[in-house]
Design a protein around this motif. Structure first.
Motif, PDB file in Angstrom:
ATOM      1  N   UNK A   1      33.953  47.758  29.053  1.00  0.00           N
ATOM      2  CA  UNK A   1      33.543  46.668  29.922  1.00  0.00           C
ATOM      3  C   UNK A   1      34.386  45.430  29.603  1.00  0.00           C
ATOM      4  N   UNK A   2      34.800  44.749  30.632  1.00  0.00           N
ATOM      5  CA  UNK A   2      35.633  43.567  30.444  1.00  0.00           C
ATOM      6  C   UNK A   2      34.780  42.362  30.068  1.00  0.00           C
ATOM      7  N   UNK A   3      35.381  41.505  29.253  1.00  0.00           N
ATOM      8  CA  UNK A   3      34.693  40.277  28.854  1.00  0.00           C
ATOM      9  C   UNK A   3      34.805  39.253  29.972  1.00  0.00           C
ATOM     10  N   UNK A   4      33.852  38.333  30.059  1.00  0.00           N
ATOM     11  CA  UNK A   4      33.898  37.294  31.100  1.00  0.00           C
ATOM     12  C   UNK A   4      35.186  36.457  31.054  1.00  0.00           C
ATOM     13  N   UNK A   5      35.719  36.211  29.847  1.00  0.00           N
ATOM     14  CA  UNK A   5      36.954  35.426  29.732  1.00  0.00           C
ATOM     15  C   UNK A   5      38.129  36.163  30.363  1.00  0.00           C
ATOM     16  N   UNK A   6      38.157  37.484  30.177  1.00  0.00           N
ATOM     17  CA  UNK A   6      39.231  38.293  30.748  1.00  0.00           C
ATOM     18  C   UNK A   6      39.157  38.304  32.276  1.00  0.00           C
ATOM     19  N   UNK A   7      37.959  38.392  32.783  1.00  0.00           N
ATOM     20  CA  UNK A   7      37.761  38.391  34.236  1.00  0.00           C
ATOM     21  C   UNK A   7      38.172  37.043  34.816  1.00  0.00           C
ATOM     22  N   UNK A   8      37.786  35.954  34.162  1.00  0.00           N
ATOM     23  CA  UNK A   8      38.140  34.614  34.632  1.00  0.00           C
ATOM     24  C   UNK A   8      39.649  34.403  34.603  1.00  0.00           C
ATOM     25  N   UNK A   9      40.313  34.883  33.560  1.00  0.00           N
ATOM     26  CA  UNK A   9      41.764  34.744  33.454  1.00  0.00           C
ATOM     27  C   UNK A   9      42.464  35.545  34.545  1.00  0.00           C
ATOM     28  N   UNK A  10      41.969  36.727  34.810  1.00  0.00           N
ATOM     29  CA  UNK A  10      42.556  37.562  35.871  1.00  0.00           C
ATOM     30  C   UNK A  10      42.363  36.907  37.236  1.00  0.00           C
ATOM     31  N   UNK A  11      41.181  36.380  37.477  1.00  0.00           N
ATOM     32  CA  UNK A  11      40.892  35.707  38.744  1.00  0.00           C
ATOM     33  C   UNK A  11      41.814  34.506  38.933  1.00  0.00           C
ATOM     34  N   UNK A  12      41.997  33.720  37.880  1.00  0.00           N
ATOM     35  CA  UNK A  12      42.900  32.568  37.953  1.00  0.00           C
ATOM     36  C   UNK A  12      44.325  33.015  38.249  1.00  0.00           C
ATOM     37  N   UNK A  13      44.772  34.067  37.588  1.00  0.00           N
ATOM     38  CA  UNK A  13      46.113  34.591  37.833  1.00  0.00           C
ATOM     39  C   UNK A  13      46.308  35.017  39.275  1.00  0.00           C
ATOM     40  N   UNK A  14      45.302  35.650  39.850  1.00  0.00           N
ATOM     41  CA  UNK A  14      45.380  36.093  41.242  1.00  0.00           C
ATOM     42  C   UNK A  14      45.455  34.894  42.185  1.00  0.00           C
ATOM     43  N   UNK A  15      44.657  33.872  41.919  1.00  0.00           N
ATOM     44  CA  UNK A  15      44.675  32.679  42.776  1.00  0.00           C
ATOM     45  C   UNK A  15      46.022  31.971  42.696  1.00  0.00           C
ATOM     46  N   UNK A  16      46.576  31.882  41.499  1.00  0.00           N
ATOM     47  CA  UNK A  16      47.898  31.259  41.345  1.00  0.00           C
ATOM     48  C   UNK A  16      48.950  32.069  42.091  1.00  0.00           C
ATOM     49  N   UNK A  17      48.895  33.393  41.987  1.00  0.00           N
ATOM     50  CA  UNK A  17      49.835  34.248  42.712  1.00  0.00           C
ATOM     51  C   UNK A  17      49.726  34.017  44.215  1.00  0.00           C
ATOM     52  N   UNK A  18      48.511  33.949  44.736  1.00  0.00           N
ATOM     53  CA  UNK A  18      48.316  33.733  46.166  1.00  0.00           C
ATOM     54  C   UNK A  18      48.847  32.365  46.587  1.00  0.00           C
ATOM     55  N   UNK A  19      48.627  31.361  45.768  1.00  0.00           N
ATOM     56  CA  UNK A  19      49.113  30.025  46.096  1.00  0.00           C
ATOM     57  C   UNK A  19      50.641  30.001  46.150  1.00  0.00           C
ATOM     58  N   UNK A  20      51.272  30.562  45.142  1.00  0.00           N
ATOM     59  CA  UNK A  20      52.737  30.566  45.095  1.00  0.00           C
ATOM     60  C   UNK A  20      53.305  31.376  46.257  1.00  0.00           C
ATOM     61  N   UNK A  21      52.705  32.499  46.582  1.00  0.00           N
ATOM     62  CA  UNK A  21      53.162  33.306  47.723  1.00  0.00           C
ATOM     63  C   UNK A  21      53.070  32.509  49.025  1.00  0.00           C
ATOM     64  N   UNK A  22      51.977  31.791  49.214  1.00  0.00           N
ATOM     65  CA  UNK A  22      51.815  30.990  50.431  1.00  0.00           C
ATOM     66  C   UNK A  22      52.864  29.889  50.502  1.00  0.00           C
ATOM     67  N   UNK A  23      53.155  29.245  49.380  1.00  0.00           N
ATOM     68  CA  UNK A  23      54.178  28.191  49.357  1.00  0.00           C
ATOM     69  C   UNK A  23      55.563  28.770  49.611  1.00  0.00           C
ATOM     70  N   UNK A  24      55.811  29.942  49.088  1.00  0.00           N
ATOM     71  CA  UNK A  24      57.135  30.563  49.205  1.00  0.00           C
ATOM     72  C   UNK A  24      57.482  30.855  50.663  1.00  0.00           C
ATOM     73  N   UNK A  25      56.476  31.123  51.469  1.00  0.00           N
ATOM     74  CA  UNK A  25      56.726  31.457  52.873  1.00  0.00           C
ATOM     75  C   UNK A  25      57.155  30.244  53.692  1.00  0.00           C
TER      76      UNK A  25
END
Length: 83
Positions: A1-25
């Motif tokens: 089972x994943x720890x809450x900190x790991x889930x939060x870090x993954x979620x943040x990484x995904x949001x940053x990826x989505x933001x950068x992808x949107x800017x790149x376009x």
């Protein structure tokens, strides 16, 4: 089972990826102030602002985007009246 900190870090990484992808376009740069505002509206990560800036900048550079470090923290603004 994943720890809450790991889930939060993954979620943040995904949001940053989505933001950068949107800017790149549409743009060839990422503003740390704009990224800060957009990401903090969606998620309130428990990391220092500077670390968030570094994460955004790192991914932006990997995607071939320039980074504008334009976000000012309260500590970097000198006290007193402005000219």
């Amino acid at each position: 089972m994943q720890r809450p900190e790991d889930i939060a870090a993954r979620r943040l990484g995904i949001i940053i990826e989505q933001y950068v992808e949107a800017r790149k376009k549409r743009y060839d740069y990422v503003s740390t102030e704009q990224a800060y505002q957009a990401i903090r509206q969606v998620l309130k990560p428990a990391i220092p602002d500077r670390e968030l800036d570094d994460m955004v900048a790192s991914l932006a550079v990997k995607n071939g985007l320039a980074v504008v470090f334009d976000r000012q923290t309260k500590a970097s603004v000198p006290p007193g009246p402005r000219p």
